[in-house]
Design a protein around this motif. Structure first.
Motif, mmCIF file in Angstrom:
data_model
loop_
_atom_site.group_PDB
_atom_site.id
_atom_site.type_symbol
_atom_site.label_atom_id
_atom_site.label_comp_id
_atom_site.label_asym_id
_atom_site.label_seq_id
_atom_site.Cartn_x
_atom_site.Cartn_y
_atom_site.Cartn_z
ATOM 1 N N SER A 109 -31.395 87.536 53.054
ATOM 2 C CA SER A 109 -30.381 86.594 52.865
ATOM 3 C C SER A 109 -30.841 84.457 53.834
ATOM 4 O O SER A 109 -29.942 83.747 52.884
ATOM 5 C CB SER A 109 -29.088 86.575 52.979
ATOM 6 N N TRP A 120 -31.563 83.931 44.313
ATOM 7 C CA TRP A 120 -31.802 84.671 43.737
ATOM 8 C C TRP A 120 -31.874 85.601 44.757
ATOM 9 O O TRP A 120 -33.024 85.386 45.405
ATOM 10 C CB TRP A 120 -32.013 85.059 42.686
ATOM 11 N N ALA A 136 -25.869 98.679 49.110
ATOM 12 C CA ALA A 136 -25.066 97.408 49.005
ATOM 13 C C ALA A 136 -24.804 97.007 49.952
ATOM 14 O O ALA A 136 -24.185 95.596 50.274
ATOM 15 C CB ALA A 136 -23.917 97.988 47.814
ATOM 16 N N CYS A 179 -26.094 93.922 51.752
ATOM 17 C CA CYS A 179 -26.355 93.075 51.369
ATOM 18 C C CYS A 179 -24.943 92.204 51.267
ATOM 19 O O CYS A 179 -24.735 90.719 51.453
ATOM 20 C CB CYS A 179 -26.031 93.322 49.267
ATOM 21 N N ARG A 180 -23.974 93.153 50.886
ATOM 22 C CA ARG A 180 -22.956 92.680 51.576
ATOM 23 C C ARG A 180 -22.997 91.686 53.279
ATOM 24 O O ARG A 180 -22.225 90.991 53.753
ATOM 25 C CB ARG A 180 -21.774 93.593 52.452
ATOM 26 N N LEU A 212 -24.752 87.856 50.765
ATOM 27 C CA LEU A 212 -25.501 88.496 49.510
ATOM 28 C C LEU A 212 -24.172 88.864 47.996
ATOM 29 O O LEU A 212 -24.017 90.517 48.745
ATOM 30 C CB LEU A 212 -26.624 89.202 49.360
ATOM 31 N N ASP A 213 -24.153 88.571 47.365
ATOM 32 C CA ASP A 213 -23.587 89.051 46.003
ATOM 33 C C ASP A 213 -24.186 89.779 45.124
ATOM 34 O O ASP A 213 -25.134 89.615 44.742
ATOM 35 C CB ASP A 213 -22.776 87.670 45.364
ATOM 36 N N LEU A 214 -23.994 90.952 45.430
ATOM 37 C CA LEU A 214 -24.371 91.819 44.183
ATOM 38 C C LEU A 214 -23.612 91.930 42.983
ATOM 39 O O LEU A 214 -22.960 92.219 42.151
ATOM 40 C CB LEU A 214 -24.065 93.540 44.471
ATOM 41 N N THR A 239 -27.056 95.583 39.064
ATOM 42 C CA THR A 239 -27.779 96.719 38.902
ATOM 43 C C THR A 239 -28.276 97.380 37.419
ATOM 44 O O THR A 239 -27.410 98.145 37.060
ATOM 45 C CB THR A 239 -26.958 97.886 39.659
ATOM 46 N N PHE A 264 -31.823 95.453 42.220
ATOM 47 C CA PHE A 264 -30.955 94.992 42.434
ATOM 48 C C PHE A 264 -30.864 93.287 42.818
ATOM 49 O O PHE A 264 -32.258 92.955 43.025
ATOM 50 C CB PHE A 264 -30.042 95.194 43.613
ATOM 51 N N THR A 308 -29.042 90.456 43.383
ATOM 52 C CA THR A 308 -28.711 89.225 44.428
ATOM 53 C C THR A 308 -28.262 87.894 44.534
ATOM 54 O O THR A 308 -29.687 87.454 43.820
ATOM 55 C CB THR A 308 -28.477 90.074 45.849
#
Length: 235
Positions: A141, A149, A193, A196-197, A201-203, A206, A230, A232
């Motif tokens: 990130s 991406w 996930a 990532c949160r 990062l937005d998923l 998948t 994933f 993201t």
């Protein structure tokens, strides 16, 4: 090795011992060669690799990095296996792949040196081999530009994944060397996930990857019960 580096020495040694076989399509790395067109097409379809500045974390011998460069991206591959990186560099020279370079550096150190520098970051088949996958996700990130991406692929942790990815792939079908994967390090999609949160990062997508042992065919699907990917994006 620096004890603060997020890497397992045993894992590095395992892949270093096989480094000379990275580009043999009939070697232990055959599955990576077979799935590479799938993951390459998926990444390119979402991010549009041509002209993009791309970082491949845990690049190994450069199978994905080299193919992304051939799609028109400027690619940097990083890994902590010196032997694998030498193989990747030699292949780039032999194949004439000009827009790819390789460095021996951790994801965390790269994030300190090059924050917000890349349009696309990939981290494929790597998270299940490190002590702290969350640290890798946070580094990804940091490395990607806003709007850029980040792509991950790894293995789910459940009975089916143990049956297919460990017993099936390593012991029955012998697609991979025994000991390639440690089941306890597999990562559930909900866990990834969550990482990532935390990393901001937005998923967005998948996908699952499936394999038919009778036909030898791989394909992408909605079944994330074993191998999954994933896509993201950083807001």
């Amino acid at each position: 090795m620096n004890p603060n580096v997020n890497a397992d020495p045993a894992e590095l040694a395992k892949f270093s011992d096989l480094a000379h076989r990275w580009w043999d399509p009939d070697s232990e790395f055959r599955p990576l060669h077979q799935i590479n067109p799938l993951r390459l097409g998926w990444i390119d379809g979402l991010a549009g690799l041509a002209g993009k500045n791309v970082l491949d974390i845990g690049c190994g011998g450069g199978i994905l990095a080299d193919s992304m460069a051939r799609k028109g991206a400027r690619v940097t591959g990083i890994d902590l296996s010196v032997k694998a990186l030498k193989v990747a560099q030699l292949h780039a020279l032999e194949a004439g792949t000009s827009d790819v370079s390789y460095q021996e550096i951790s994801a965390e150190a790269m994030a300190l040196e090059h924050p917000g520098e890349f349009d696309v970051v990939t981290c494929m088949e790597m998270l299940e081999h490190v002590p702290d996958p969350g640290s890798i996700v946070r580094s990804c990130s940091t490395l990607v530009k806003p709007g850029g991406w980040v792509f991950f692929s790894t293995l789910n942790r459940n009975a089916k994944a143990f049956l297919f990815a460990v017993l099936g792939a390593e012991y029955v079908l012998q697609l991979l060397p025994r000991g390639t994967h440690e089941y306890a390090k597999f990562i559930r999609p909900s866990e990834l996930a969550g990482h990532c949160r935390v990393a901001g990062l937005d998923l967005l997508q998948t996908r699952g990857m499936e394999y038919n042992p009778l036909t030898g065919r791989y394909w992408l699907s909605d079944d994330t019960s074993v191998n999954y990917l994933f896509a993201t994006r950083k807001p």
